[in-house]
Design a protein around this motif. Structure first.
Motif, short mmCIF file in Angstrom:
data_model
loop_
_atom_site.label_atom_id
_atom_site.label_comp_id
_atom_site.label_asym_id
_atom_site.label_seq_id
_atom_site.Cartn_x
_atom_site.Cartn_y
_atom_site.Cartn_z
N HIS A 62 0.88 -1.17 0.00
CA HIS A 62 0.00 0.00 0.00
C HIS A 62 0.92 1.22 0.00
CE1 HIS A 62 -3.88 1.94 1.78
NE2 HIS A 62 -3.42 2.59 0.73
N MET A 82 -2.02 -1.28 -3.82
CA MET A 82 -2.89 -0.19 -3.40
C MET A 82 -2.02 1.07 -3.24
SD MET A 82 -5.32 -2.15 -0.63
CE MET A 82 -3.97 -2.63 0.42
N HIS A 133 -7.75 6.48 -1.84
CA HIS A 133 -7.45 5.08 -2.11
C HIS A 133 -7.49 4.87 -3.62
CE1 HIS A 133 -7.16 0.77 -1.66
NE2 HIS A 133 -8.14 0.66 -2.53
N MET A 139 -2.22 5.61 -2.35
CA MET A 139 -2.98 6.79 -1.92
C MET A 139 -2.06 8.00 -1.98
SD MET A 139 -3.01 6.26 2.23
CE MET A 139 -3.59 7.90 2.63
#
Length: 151
Positions: free
Chosen positions: A13, A58, A47, A60
């Motif tokens: 992420h 992922m 996101h 962000m």
């Protein structure tokens, strides 16, 4: 639970300063497929997700007020995302042409891979490799010892 797919395993992420641009870069550099974007009212991505080399990544935008800091804010990253690819030289050249910086040029390694590392424009490091020779742990150790003894 319905509506949201469950993804087993471990997924990176990534926090990016400029997540929308990072998605565009990952598409060009690594052949990623964009899965989704969830922007906030200001247009920052709270996101997003892409598929890279068969795996979900992922990401962000950086949110300093919430402690979500990118590698640029932290002064670098200790993490390297690794991808095994069919042709490391081609994949490496594609990433560099898309704007990645060479960290370690592609070379034959003592463990049997052709391997190299790049850093993307957002401060994340990626290693790319193609296995050219399957070696046993004993063979790898022997190659390492020979390498360490070389002048």
């Amino acid at each position: 639970m319905t509506g949201r797919p469950v993804h087993p395993g471990v997924m990176p992420h990534l926090i990016c300063r400029g997540a929308a641009a990072a998605i565009d870069f990952y598409v060009k550099a690594f052949g990623a497929t964009e899965m989704m974007r969830l922007p906030d009212r200001k247009g920052l991505l709270m996101h997003a997700s892409v598929m890279v080399n068969g795996s979900m990544v992922m990401l962000m935008d950086e949110y300093l007020d919430y402690g979500a800091r990118s590698p640029q804010s932290l002064g670098g990253t200790p993490v390297v995302m690794h991808m095994t690819v069919p042709d490391v030289d081609k994949a490496f050249a594609t990433a560099v042409a898309a704007g990645a910086t060479v960290v370690m040029p592609v070379a034959d390694m003592f463990w049997g891979d052709r391997y190299g590392q790049v850093e993307d424009p957002f401060g994340h490091r990626w290693s790319l490799a193609t296995t050219v020779k399957q070696l046993s742990p004993d063979e790898i150790m022997e190659n390492l010892r020979k390498m360490e003894q070389a002048p």
